[in-house]
Design a protein around this motif. Structure first.
Motif, PDB file in Angstrom:
ATOM      1  N   LYS A 134       9.296 -50.488  32.835  1.00  0.00           N
ATOM      2  CA  LYS A 134       8.911 -49.809  32.053  1.00  0.00           C
ATOM      3  C   LYS A 134       9.894 -49.231  30.714  1.00  0.00           C
ATOM      4  O   LYS A 134       9.517 -49.343  29.829  1.00  0.00           O
ATOM      5  CB  LYS A 134       8.357 -48.712  32.577  1.00  0.00           C
ATOM      6  N   LEU A 135      11.041 -49.107  31.392  1.00  0.00           N
ATOM      7  CA  LEU A 135      12.419 -48.645  30.382  1.00  0.00           C
ATOM      8  C   LEU A 135      12.394 -49.900  29.686  1.00  0.00           C
ATOM      9  O   LEU A 135      12.956 -49.518  28.416  1.00  0.00           O
ATOM     10  CB  LEU A 135      13.301 -48.238  31.466  1.00  0.00           C
ATOM     11  N   VAL A 144       8.345 -48.190  17.217  1.00  0.00           N
ATOM     12  CA  VAL A 144       7.166 -48.358  17.031  1.00  0.00           C
ATOM     13  C   VAL A 144       6.131 -47.141  17.641  1.00  0.00           C
ATOM     14  O   VAL A 144       5.200 -46.527  16.805  1.00  0.00           O
ATOM     15  CB  VAL A 144       6.547 -49.507  17.566  1.00  0.00           C
ATOM     16  N   LEU A 145       6.598 -46.646  18.710  1.00  0.00           N
ATOM     17  CA  LEU A 145       6.018 -45.669  19.298  1.00  0.00           C
ATOM     18  C   LEU A 145       6.099 -44.035  18.683  1.00  0.00           C
ATOM     19  O   LEU A 145       5.274 -43.372  18.300  1.00  0.00           O
ATOM     20  CB  LEU A 145       6.271 -45.520  20.861  1.00  0.00           C
ATOM     21  N   ARG A 146       7.393 -43.978  17.872  1.00  0.00           N
ATOM     22  CA  ARG A 146       7.862 -42.767  17.279  1.00  0.00           C
ATOM     23  C   ARG A 146       7.244 -43.005  15.813  1.00  0.00           C
ATOM     24  O   ARG A 146       7.005 -41.966  15.167  1.00  0.00           O
ATOM     25  CB  ARG A 146       9.401 -42.748  17.295  1.00  0.00           C
ATOM     26  N   GLY A 147       6.817 -44.020  15.272  1.00  0.00           N
ATOM     27  CA  GLY A 147       6.222 -44.230  13.942  1.00  0.00           C
ATOM     28  C   GLY A 147       4.862 -44.900  14.039  1.00  0.00           C
ATOM     29  O   GLY A 147       4.570 -45.472  13.226  1.00  0.00           O
ATOM     30  N   ARG A 148       4.069 -44.683  15.020  1.00  0.00           N
ATOM     31  CA  ARG A 148       2.625 -45.102  15.056  1.00  0.00           C
ATOM     32  C   ARG A 148       1.885 -44.643  13.865  1.00  0.00           C
ATOM     33  O   ARG A 148       1.995 -43.859  13.187  1.00  0.00           O
ATOM     34  CB  ARG A 148       1.889 -44.276  16.149  1.00  0.00           C
ATOM     35  N   GLY A 149       1.247 -45.730  13.521  1.00  0.00           N
ATOM     36  CA  GLY A 149       0.563 -46.131  12.089  1.00  0.00           C
ATOM     37  C   GLY A 149       1.440 -46.280  10.808  1.00  0.00           C
ATOM     38  O   GLY A 149       1.053 -46.117   9.685  1.00  0.00           O
ATOM     39  N   ARG A 213      -1.857 -49.463  25.287  1.00  0.00           N
ATOM     40  CA  ARG A 213      -1.267 -48.131  25.938  1.00  0.00           C
ATOM     41  C   ARG A 213      -0.693 -48.490  27.114  1.00  0.00           C
ATOM     42  O   ARG A 213      -0.673 -47.678  28.340  1.00  0.00           O
ATOM     43  CB  ARG A 213      -2.450 -47.256  26.026  1.00  0.00           C
ATOM     44  N   LEU A 214      -0.047 -49.689  27.438  1.00  0.00           N
ATOM     45  CA  LEU A 214       0.824 -49.660  28.514  1.00  0.00           C
ATOM     46  C   LEU A 214       2.106 -48.933  28.556  1.00  0.00           C
ATOM     47  O   LEU A 214       2.531 -48.295  29.456  1.00  0.00           O
ATOM     48  CB  LEU A 214       1.396 -51.305  28.396  1.00  0.00           C
ATOM     49  N   VAL A 215       2.479 -48.348  27.354  1.00  0.00           N
ATOM     50  CA  VAL A 215       3.365 -47.489  27.125  1.00  0.00           C
ATOM     51  C   VAL A 215       2.846 -46.464  26.039  1.00  0.00           C
ATOM     52  O   VAL A 215       2.200 -47.073  25.179  1.00  0.00           O
ATOM     53  CB  VAL A 215       4.760 -47.950  26.821  1.00  0.00           C
ATOM     54  N   VAL A 216       3.150 -45.345  26.133  1.00  0.00           N
ATOM     55  CA  VAL A 216       2.880 -44.299  25.162  1.00  0.00           C
ATOM     56  C   VAL A 216       3.757 -43.504  24.711  1.00  0.00           C
ATOM     57  O   VAL A 216       5.096 -43.519  25.317  1.00  0.00           O
ATOM     58  CB  VAL A 216       1.616 -43.675  25.464  1.00  0.00           C
ATOM     59  N   ASP A 221      10.027 -39.653  26.963  1.00  0.00           N
ATOM     60  CA  ASP A 221      11.051 -38.908  27.584  1.00  0.00           C
ATOM     61  C   ASP A 221      11.819 -39.601  28.854  1.00  0.00           C
ATOM     62  O   ASP A 221      12.908 -39.220  29.045  1.00  0.00           O
ATOM     63  CB  ASP A 221      10.373 -37.783  28.288  1.00  0.00           C
ATOM     64  N   LEU A 222      11.121 -40.521  29.462  1.00  0.00           N
ATOM     65  CA  LEU A 222      11.718 -41.297  30.463  1.00  0.00           C
ATOM     66  C   LEU A 222      12.987 -41.928  30.089  1.00  0.00           C
ATOM     67  O   LEU A 222      13.979 -41.839  30.419  1.00  0.00           O
ATOM     68  CB  LEU A 222      10.802 -42.489  30.937  1.00  0.00           C
ATOM     69  N   LEU A 223      12.595 -42.602  28.731  1.00  0.00           N
ATOM     70  CA  LEU A 223      13.663 -43.303  28.049  1.00  0.00           C
ATOM     71  C   LEU A 223      14.933 -42.569  27.715  1.00  0.00           C
ATOM     72  O   LEU A 223      16.096 -42.870  27.728  1.00  0.00           O
ATOM     73  CB  LEU A 223      13.255 -44.087  26.627  1.00  0.00           C
ATOM     74  N   GLU A 224      14.597 -41.131  26.998  1.00  0.00           N
ATOM     75  CA  GLU A 224      15.558 -40.296  26.658  1.00  0.00           C
ATOM     76  C   GLU A 224      16.435 -39.978  27.782  1.00  0.00           C
ATOM     77  O   GLU A 224      17.780 -39.816  27.757  1.00  0.00           O
ATOM     78  CB  GLU A 224      14.992 -38.951  26.006  1.00  0.00           C
ATOM     79  N   GLU A 225      15.990 -39.779  28.978  1.00  0.00           N
ATOM     80  CA  GLU A 225      16.576 -39.391  30.320  1.00  0.00           C
ATOM     81  C   GLU A 225      17.628 -40.631  30.778  1.00  0.00           C
ATOM     82  O   GLU A 225      18.735 -40.369  31.089  1.00  0.00           O
ATOM     83  CB  GLU A 225      15.520 -39.057  31.385  1.00  0.00           C
TER      84      GLU A 225
END
Length: 243
Positions: A134-135, A144-149, A213-216, A221-225
């Motif tokens: 997942k990481l 892409v997740l931070r800039g959806r759309g 939506r495999l990742v949202v 937060d998991l990545l930041e940690e």
């Protein structure tokens, strides 16, 4: 039935009487990206349905409903009916991934969310991911997740590995494993002919993971940690070696 198209917060109306074109030129000018077709996608009304057609010759698009329950890979020359209230279209040209939203006033179908159960460390639908898998996906899909759309650049394997604190060998091995796992679940475009990994597998992996939506965004937060942990480990290593 009316249809609206959204990109980067800007809205466009599709006209039943003529095709609506998307690309480097057209009704929706996505970008002057030279890797993008002048006219890549076309929306047209025919036989009482709106249709999305890939009019390009090289690029494919990932099409999904708003819940990520339905996903299709729209190859050059293929077309799909737009039957959901909101349809998400992701595609990659060169190093950049784009997302276009298509909203219908009276959808033909309503999607429903299947029950998701816990299996292993992480489960999204039928695919179970370990934390490291997942990481890896999050490291590639972060922008892409931070800039959806909108649009975002996908990092290289070396860039993603460095941020995770992994060696490039470890990153590529885990990328192979994730692509193999998803390919076994029927996800197309992650492997080339005769089991040769496709050059653009990172882009296809991001498109699939975000669309399904495999990742949202909440998973970041998991990545930041992990980033904080990796940075601390690097600082401790530098202190020990005096570098």
């Amino acid at each position: 039935m009316t249809l609206k198209v959204e990109f980067c917060g800007e809205w466009f109306d599709a006209d039943r009487t003529k095709p609506f074109t998307i690309g480097r030129e057209g009704d929706l000018v996505v970008d002057d990206n030279p890797y993008l077709h002048r006219q890549f996608l076309t929306i047209a009304y025919q036989d009482d349905l709106w249709w999305l057609t890939n009019t390009g010759s090289r690029l494919s698009a990932t099409v999904s409903d708003s819940e990520g329950n339905m996903q299709a890979w729209l190859a050059p020359g293929a077309r799909l009916p737009l039957v959901f209230a909101r349809t998400s279209v992701l595609f990659t040209a060169g190093p950049t991934t784009y997302e276009v939203g298509i909203v219908g006033e009276t959808p033909t179908f309503e999607s429903s969310s299947p029950e998701r159960t816990q299996v292993g460390e992480t489960t999204i639908g039928p695919v179970a991911l370990t934390e490291s898998q997942k990481l890896l996906i999050l490291s590639l899909a972060e922008a892409v997740l931070r800039g959806r759309g909108s649009s975002a650049s996908i990092p290289t394997s070396a860039q993603a590995a460095a941020k995770l604190g992994w060696t490039i060998t470890r990153f590529n091995r885990k990328l192979d494993n994730v692509c193999d796992k998803l390919s076994r679940h029927g996800v197309r475009g992650l492997r080339g002919g005769q089991q040769k990994l496709a050059v653009n597998r990172r882009a296809r992996l991001v498109e699939h993971a975000v669309a399904s939506r495999l990742v949202v965004a909440g998973d970041l937060d998991l990545l930041e940690e992990n980033y904080r942990r990796a940075s601390l480990e690097r600082a401790e290593e530098e202190a020990r070696t005096g570098s």
